[in-house]
Design a protein around this motif. Structure first.
Motif, mmCIF file in Angstrom:
data_model
loop_
_atom_site.group_PDB
_atom_site.id
_atom_site.type_symbol
_atom_site.label_atom_id
_atom_site.label_comp_id
_atom_site.label_asym_id
_atom_site.label_seq_id
_atom_site.Cartn_x
_atom_site.Cartn_y
_atom_site.Cartn_z
ATOM 1 N N THR A 1 34.642 38.411 41.459
ATOM 2 C CA THR A 1 33.257 38.524 41.905
ATOM 3 C C THR A 1 32.450 39.186 40.791
ATOM 4 N N VAL A 2 31.160 39.430 41.064
ATOM 5 C CA VAL A 2 30.260 39.973 40.044
ATOM 6 C C VAL A 2 29.337 41.015 40.665
ATOM 7 N N SER A 3 28.731 41.827 39.820
ATOM 8 C CA SER A 3 27.828 42.887 40.282
ATOM 9 C C SER A 3 26.465 42.359 40.688
ATOM 10 N N GLY A 4 26.049 41.221 40.125
ATOM 11 C CA GLY A 4 24.656 40.804 40.244
ATOM 12 C C GLY A 4 24.347 39.792 41.309
ATOM 13 N N LYS A 5 25.211 39.646 42.312
ATOM 14 C CA LYS A 5 24.923 38.746 43.431
ATOM 15 C C LYS A 5 24.959 39.550 44.730
ATOM 16 N N GLY A 6 25.968 39.284 45.584
ATOM 17 C CA GLY A 6 26.011 39.935 46.880
ATOM 18 C C GLY A 6 26.231 41.439 46.831
ATOM 19 N N LEU A 7 26.738 41.967 45.722
ATOM 20 C CA LEU A 7 26.894 43.414 45.591
ATOM 21 C C LEU A 7 25.559 44.101 45.317
ATOM 22 N N LYS A 8 24.515 43.300 45.074
ATOM 23 C CA LYS A 8 23.130 43.782 45.041
ATOM 24 C C LYS A 8 22.853 44.779 43.926
ATOM 25 N N SER A 9 23.455 44.512 42.768
ATOM 26 C CA SER A 9 23.173 45.320 41.588
ATOM 27 C C SER A 9 22.736 44.383 40.460
ATOM 28 N N TYR A 10 22.731 44.907 39.255
ATOM 29 C CA TYR A 10 22.310 44.107 38.107
ATOM 30 C C TYR A 10 23.458 43.242 37.597
ATOM 31 N N PRO A 11 23.153 42.084 37.008
ATOM 32 C CA PRO A 11 24.214 41.278 36.402
ATOM 33 C C PRO A 11 24.779 41.984 35.182
ATOM 34 N N GLY A 12 26.034 41.663 34.873
ATOM 35 C CA GLY A 12 26.637 42.237 33.670
ATOM 36 C C GLY A 12 28.025 42.784 33.863
ATOM 37 N N LEU A 13 28.467 42.920 35.133
ATOM 38 C CA LEU A 13 29.823 43.390 35.386
ATOM 39 C C LEU A 13 30.595 42.333 36.158
ATOM 40 N N ALA A 14 31.782 42.025 35.669
ATOM 41 C CA ALA A 14 32.721 41.156 36.381
ATOM 42 C C ALA A 14 33.724 42.046 37.103
ATOM 43 N N VAL A 15 34.182 41.583 38.255
ATOM 44 C CA VAL A 15 35.174 42.338 39.026
ATOM 45 C C VAL A 15 36.333 41.407 39.344
ATOM 46 N N VAL A 16 37.542 41.854 39.055
ATOM 47 C CA VAL A 16 38.739 41.097 39.419
ATOM 48 C C VAL A 16 39.572 41.955 40.369
ATOM 49 N N PHE A 17 39.745 41.466 41.581
ATOM 50 C CA PHE A 17 40.597 42.128 42.563
ATOM 51 C C PHE A 17 42.024 41.572 42.427
ATOM 52 N N HIS A 18 43.025 42.437 42.602
ATOM 53 C CA HIS A 18 44.406 41.944 42.563
ATOM 54 C C HIS A 18 45.243 42.661 43.607
ATOM 55 N N ARG A 19 46.165 41.928 44.167
ATOM 56 C CA ARG A 19 47.014 42.430 45.248
ATOM 57 C C ARG A 19 48.127 43.332 44.732
ATOM 58 N N ASP A 20 48.676 42.959 43.574
ATOM 59 C CA ASP A 20 49.872 43.639 43.049
ATOM 60 C C ASP A 20 49.541 44.417 41.781
ATOM 61 N N GLU A 21 50.403 45.347 41.452
ATOM 62 C CA GLU A 21 50.301 46.010 40.157
ATOM 63 C C GLU A 21 50.557 44.981 39.061
ATOM 64 N N ILE A 22 49.839 45.114 37.948
ATOM 65 C CA ILE A 22 49.944 44.125 36.872
ATOM 66 C C ILE A 22 50.246 44.842 35.552
ATOM 67 N N THR A 23 51.195 44.341 34.844
ATOM 68 C CA THR A 23 51.558 44.913 33.553
ATOM 69 C C THR A 23 50.854 44.149 32.427
ATOM 70 N N PRO A 24 50.582 44.821 31.305
ATOM 71 C CA PRO A 24 49.994 44.124 30.164
ATOM 72 C C PRO A 24 50.906 43.007 29.668
ATOM 73 N N ASP A 25 50.299 41.994 29.047
ATOM 74 C CA ASP A 25 51.048 40.828 28.556
ATOM 75 C C ASP A 25 50.523 40.481 27.168
ATOM 76 N N GLU A 26 51.336 40.733 26.147
ATOM 77 C CA GLU A 26 50.879 40.532 24.772
ATOM 78 C C GLU A 26 50.722 39.064 24.411
ATOM 79 N N SER A 27 51.129 38.175 25.287
ATOM 80 C CA SER A 27 50.907 36.753 25.009
ATOM 81 C C SER A 27 49.481 36.337 25.344
ATOM 82 N N LEU A 28 48.742 37.218 26.009
ATOM 83 C CA LEU A 28 47.367 36.913 26.399
ATOM 84 C C LEU A 28 46.382 37.524 25.402
ATOM 85 N N PRO A 29 45.215 36.912 25.213
ATOM 86 C CA PRO A 29 44.170 37.557 24.406
ATOM 87 C C PRO A 29 43.856 38.946 24.968
ATOM 88 N N ARG A 30 43.620 39.908 24.088
ATOM 89 C CA ARG A 30 43.463 41.299 24.507
ATOM 90 C C ARG A 30 42.377 41.471 25.566
#
Length: 536
Positions: free
Chosen positions: A370-399
């Protein structure tokens, strides 16, 4: 007194006429003693069945009126026996009477808007002159809009009137004057924003955003980030939330990156622009996936999804929008989640246009954006990613799109915006301040005006898509609404290609403006159609 959200129309409903009789009494019995009092506090004009009433309404309340009538004899004929001697040759006159505006609306421009609609009506009826008995204390006002006095004052005591007339040419000139005047007034009125982003925000959110920036490494900022994460998770019943500098597109890139870590194929659903964008994300990320695609707005049913999963047991994840912003279509999230659990499939969501607009429960959702600038009723510019599980870093992904790095660094692995985070933190304090009407009720306002609206009660209350007729350009229409200080969504390519406009209700909006918006959209569409013959 605010008059922006009033509706101006020709009276047509029984309740409107009853209110006209009450307002008539208040004005021409109680305020201007022209008639005797009665127990009913109700005055039916003697020409009522011949009058056309132009009215102003605030929701269901009639707050202003003016009448017009062309049948002779006029009431002025009874007061001036030689009335025709004052009228030019070839006159096709009408008589304007019963101007009344409730006291609390007299310092607004209700009067000018009433007369603007009156002028339009008279020109349509081919009248080239209007006569009026102007209240003596309002003569200056009538002169300002072009009326010229003739003859002597009539009446007596507190009920004195000045005969006046207005020609067709003065009608037309006054219409231009009204528009100039109202444009000046509208310039200082608060803009009505019905965009899906940026959305109107609470004044406390504005103040928070304007605060002094601080370092993203400071303890104050890190504590505020924790507070924002906690509020976000509580709001949608999620386990974890990462806040990222970016857009909804970026949030979905994070999801695509995580999906590369799940063995097996996926399924992407689409019945509109934003479902198609998820397919594009999947393709660019080189994911192994199937698609279940429908025409725009055509339902994707739970039964169809289950049948697909039943016949493709290799599918291990499913990715869909929750609200298809291009049409307002809502997917059956609960039904899809049940099917995914049944077949051991991880469910991922683009919830950019649903979080903050409708109730959302992400407890069992693998990943959601989701994002800050729609239904959360703030300014655009922040992305939000919700996740169910703990996530470890993965060096195969772009930083930058490694969600694990955000999780292990408290959502601040890199530079952040303290102003955007502070504004979002404040906005989350106000998420219950705006309660949207039911989707069916919102759409009914537009359908009552004869507008072609996509969807029904099963669609989102947060976005209404209107299909304009082929002879009205959505770009021209949207531009003209913008000139009226009303912002609609129409400039995206996918809307322009289909000649659609959208009204979104995702921010801090006065929902009393809904009826006004629907009427203005219809009036502007009618005005464009009427102008076509003149342009040919």
């Amino acid at each position: 007194m605010e008059s922006l959200h009033l509706i101006y129309k020709v009276a047509s409903e029984r309740d409107e006429f009853e209110q006209i009789h009450k307002l008539n009494y208040q004005t021409f019995v109680e305020e201007i003693p022209q008639h005797n009092r009665n127990e009913q506090s109700r005055l039916v004009d003697r020409f009522d069945h011949e009058n056309t009433y132009i009215i102003a309404k605030k929701q269901d309340e009639v707050v202003g009126m003016i009448s017009v009538r062309a049948k002779r004899p006029f009431s002025l004929d009874e007061k001036i026996s030689n009335l025709d001697e004052f009228l030019p040759d070839g006159a096709v006159p009408c008589e304007v009477r019963l101007l009344s505006v409730k006291k609390e609306f007299r310092k607004s421009y209700v009067f000018y808007k009433l007369v603007e609609l009156l002028v339009s009506y008279c020109l349509e009826q081919k009248y080239n002159m209007a006569v009026i008995s102007g209240v003596d204390r309002q003569i200056k006002l009538y002169k300002r809009i072009g009326f010229q006095p003739f003859g002597s004052l009539i009446g007596q005591g507190d009920a004195k009137f000045q005969p006046m007339f207005l020609t067709k040419e003065q009608f037309e000139n006054s219409t231009k004057a009204f528009r100039r005047m109202m444009n000046r007034k509208a310039a200082v009125e608060k803009q009505l924003n019905f965009l899906p982003g940026p959305v109107p925000v609470h004044e406390e959110v504005e103040k928070a955003f304007a605060s002094q920036p601080i370092s993203h490494r400071s303890l104050v900022f890190l504590e505020e980030m924790k507070e924002v994460q906690s509020k976000l998770c509580h709001y949608v019943n999620a386990n974890f939330a990462q806040v990222i500098v970016g857009t909804g597109t970026l949030a979905n890139e994070f999801i695509a990156a995580q999906l590369t870590r799940i063995p097996g194929k996926g399924l992407v659903l689409s019945n509109g622009e934003f479902g198609n964008r998820l397919i594009n994300h999947a393709r660019r990320s080189k994911l192994d996936y199937h698609t279940l695609e429908k025409e725009w707005g055509e339902p994707v049913t739970v039964d169809e999804i289950e049948n697909y999963l039943l016949n493709h047991r290799e599918i291990k994840w499913l990715w869909t929008v929750q609200c298809e912003t291009s049409t307002g279509y809502l997917y059956d999230l609960a039904g899809i989640l049940d099917i995914c659990k049944k077949y051991g499939v991880e469910l991922c969501l683009d919830a950019c246009s649903s979080v903050g607009v409708i109730p959302v429960d992400l407890k069992e959702i693998y990943l959601a954006a989701t994002v800050s600038g729609k239904g959360l009723k703030s300014y655009p510019g922040l992305a939000v990613v919700f996740h169910r599980d703990e996530i470890t870093p993965d060096e195969s992904l772009p930083r930058y799109i490694d969600l694990g790095l955000y999780y292990v660094n408290g959502s601040v692995p890199y530079t952040h915006s303290s102003n955007l985070v502070k504004a979002l933190n404040e906005a989350l304090n106000w998420h219950d301040a705006i309660i949207l009407p039911a989707s069916e009720k919102i759409r009914e306002y537009f359908k009552e005006q004869g507008l072609n609206v996509i969807g029904d009660h099963t669609y989102s209350p947060g976005v209404v898509t209107i299909c304009l007729p082929p002879d009205i350009s959505s770009r021209e229409f949207g531009d003209r609404m913008k000139e009226k200080n009303i912002l609609l969504s129409y400039e995206s390519d996918y809307l322009l290609q289909r000649n659609w406009v959208q009204a979104a209700f995702m921010g801090v909006q006065d929902m009393e403006s809904l009826p006004y918006l629907a009427v203005v959209i219809k009036q502007e569409a009618n005005a464009i159609i009427k102008e076509w013959p003149a342009a040919l």
